[in-house]
Design an enzyme around this catalytic site. Structure first.
Site, mmCIF file in Angstrom:
data_model
loop_
_atom_site.group_PDB
_atom_site.id
_atom_site.type_symbol
_atom_site.label_atom_id
_atom_site.label_comp_id
_atom_site.label_asym_id
_atom_site.label_seq_id
_atom_site.Cartn_x
_atom_site.Cartn_y
_atom_site.Cartn_z
ATOM 1 N N LYS A 1 0.824 -1.210 0.000
ATOM 2 C CA LYS A 1 0.000 0.000 0.000
ATOM 3 C C LYS A 1 0.863 1.268 0.000
ATOM 4 C CE LYS A 1 -2.169 -0.992 3.861
ATOM 5 N NZ LYS A 1 -1.604 -2.306 4.256
ATOM 6 N N ARG B 1 -9.438 0.959 9.124
ATOM 7 C CA ARG B 1 -9.033 -0.399 9.483
ATOM 8 C C ARG B 1 -10.062 -1.092 10.361
ATOM 9 N NH1 ARG B 1 -2.976 0.416 8.778
ATOM 10 N NH2 ARG B 1 -2.064 -1.632 9.036
ATOM 11 N N ARG C 1 11.662 -6.326 4.738
ATOM 12 C CA ARG C 1 11.610 -4.889 5.033
ATOM 13 C C ARG C 1 12.206 -4.615 6.412
ATOM 14 N NH1 ARG C 1 5.838 -1.936 4.779
ATOM 15 N NH2 ARG C 1 5.616 -2.624 6.928
ATOM 16 N N ARG D 1 11.863 -0.460 11.529
ATOM 17 C CA ARG D 1 10.568 -0.566 12.206
ATOM 18 C C ARG D 1 10.563 -1.770 13.123
ATOM 19 N NH1 ARG D 1 5.550 0.293 8.145
ATOM 20 N NH2 ARG D 1 4.593 -0.930 9.808
ATOM 21 N N ARG E 1 -0.108 -8.798 13.289
ATOM 22 C CA ARG E 1 -0.686 -7.756 12.421
ATOM 23 C C ARG E 1 -1.544 -8.372 11.318
ATOM 24 N NH1 ARG E 1 4.796 -5.449 11.112
ATOM 25 N NH2 ARG E 1 3.821 -4.241 9.442
HETATM 26 P P1 ADP Z 1 1.368 -2.078 7.976
HETATM 27 O O1 ADP Z 1 0.227 -1.901 7.007
HETATM 28 O O2 ADP Z 1 2.601 -2.638 7.355
HETATM 29 O O3 ADP Z 1 0.987 -2.793 9.240
HETATM 30 P P2 ADP Z 1 1.183 0.730 8.759
HETATM 31 O O4 ADP Z 1 2.291 1.677 8.646
HETATM 32 O O5 ADP Z 1 -0.035 0.957 7.912
HETATM 33 O O6 ADP Z 1 1.857 -0.667 8.431
HETATM 34 O O7 ADP Z 1 0.666 0.615 10.273
HETATM 35 C C1 ADP Z 1 1.561 0.373 11.312
HETATM 36 C C2 ADP Z 1 0.794 0.252 12.621
HETATM 37 O O8 ADP Z 1 0.149 1.511 12.929
HETATM 38 C C3 ADP Z 1 -0.348 -0.767 12.653
HETATM 39 O O9 ADP Z 1 0.103 -2.078 12.939
HETATM 40 C C4 ADP Z 1 -1.243 -0.187 13.752
HETATM 41 O O10 ADP Z 1 -0.746 -0.483 15.051
HETATM 42 C C5 ADP Z 1 -1.117 1.312 13.557
HETATM 43 N N1 ADP Z 1 -2.170 1.823 12.665
HETATM 44 C C6 ADP Z 1 -2.004 2.314 11.411
HETATM 45 N N2 ADP Z 1 -3.181 2.687 10.895
HETATM 46 C C7 ADP Z 1 -4.123 2.432 11.831
HETATM 47 C C8 ADP Z 1 -5.544 2.572 11.902
HETATM 48 N N3 ADP Z 1 -6.250 3.051 10.864
HETATM 49 N N4 ADP Z 1 -6.181 2.184 13.044
HETATM 50 C C9 ADP Z 1 -5.507 1.712 14.079
HETATM 51 N N5 ADP Z 1 -4.175 1.530 14.089
HETATM 52 C C10 ADP Z 1 -3.478 1.881 12.980
#
Ligand code: ADP
Length: 191
Positions: free
Chosen positions: A14, A89, A128, A134, A146
């Site tokens: 994404k 989400r 990654r 991260r 996740r």
């Molecule tokens: P990935 O899609 O690889 O898990 P992101 O950078 O999108 O990575 O998200 C990293 C973390 O940030 C998630 O695992 C979550 O803990 C938090 N996060 C991101 N977006 C949301 C959201 N919309 N609602 C709740 N937590 C979120």
């Protein structure tokens, strides 16, 4: 404006694709993960609230996330649209997003789902993790959590927009360029 949710499990690509869409179409790119990481790095109050959830691979609570998102949407004034990456989400986030956009006479035009098998996702995230710095990519248990959270809490967001006739599915396996082409084919029909 054209407002698109780029959807899919962690590691689906994404972030990579959203940046390309942002540049191709002059969209505002909102990555909730990036906003959280920025706030953690700068030790803001929001960052402190979000950190423990992110480190465990859990979702940050909806109220915190939705409030933050509302602030980000306001930056879209001079753009052709918004590409949402990592939001919504949960069903509650999807409802909140629809309401927020509605207040501005805007709407979500499409949810584009990037489809990638779990084994490929785990491989990509571990890879990654070697360079991203991260913490949530560095531990296989957190990665698996996740992906699990995606299936239990997030995947239903697809149905929410499917019911509105807005779901588009794209194969997320292949070269970055090939996937961009597939996404452009979908987006070109929307603008
Ligand atoms: P990935 O899609 O690889 O898990 P992101 O950078 O999108 O990575 O998200 C990293 C973390 O940030 C998630 O695992 C979550 O803990 C938090 N996060 C991101 N977006 C949301 C959201 N919309 N609602 C709740 N937590 C979120």
């Amino acid at each position: 404006m054209t407002n698109i949710i780029l959807f899919g499990p962690p590691g689906a690509g994404k972030g990579t694709q959203a940046e390309r869409i942002r540049d191709n179409y002059n969209f505002l790119h909102i990555s909730t993960g990036d906003v959280f990481r920025y706030n953690i790095k700068n030790e803001t109050e929001l960052g402190q609230r979000a950190k423990s959830f992110i480190d465990r691979g859990e979702l940050v609570p909806d109220d915190v996330t939705i409030k933050m998102l509302a602030g980000e949407i306001e930056k879209a004034d001079d753009k052709n649209g918004i590409i949402f990456d990592g939001f919504p989400r949960t069903k509650a986030q999807a409802d909140a997003l629809d309401d927020l956009l509605n207040e501005q006479n805007e709407k979500i035009d499409a949810l584009v789902s990037l489809n990638v098998d779990d084994e490929i996702l785990i491989g990509r995230l571990k890879e990654r993790g070697k360079t991203s710095g991260r913490k949530d990519d560095a531990d296989e248990n957190v990665i698996k959590n996740r992906i699990q959270v995606y299936y239990t809490e997030t995947e239903i967001v697809k149905d929410h927009y499917k019911q509105q006739g807005k779901l588009h599915q794209v194969d997320g396996v292949g070269s970055v360029q090939d996937i961009t082409k597939r996404l452009n084919n979908v987006i070109d029909q929307l603008i």
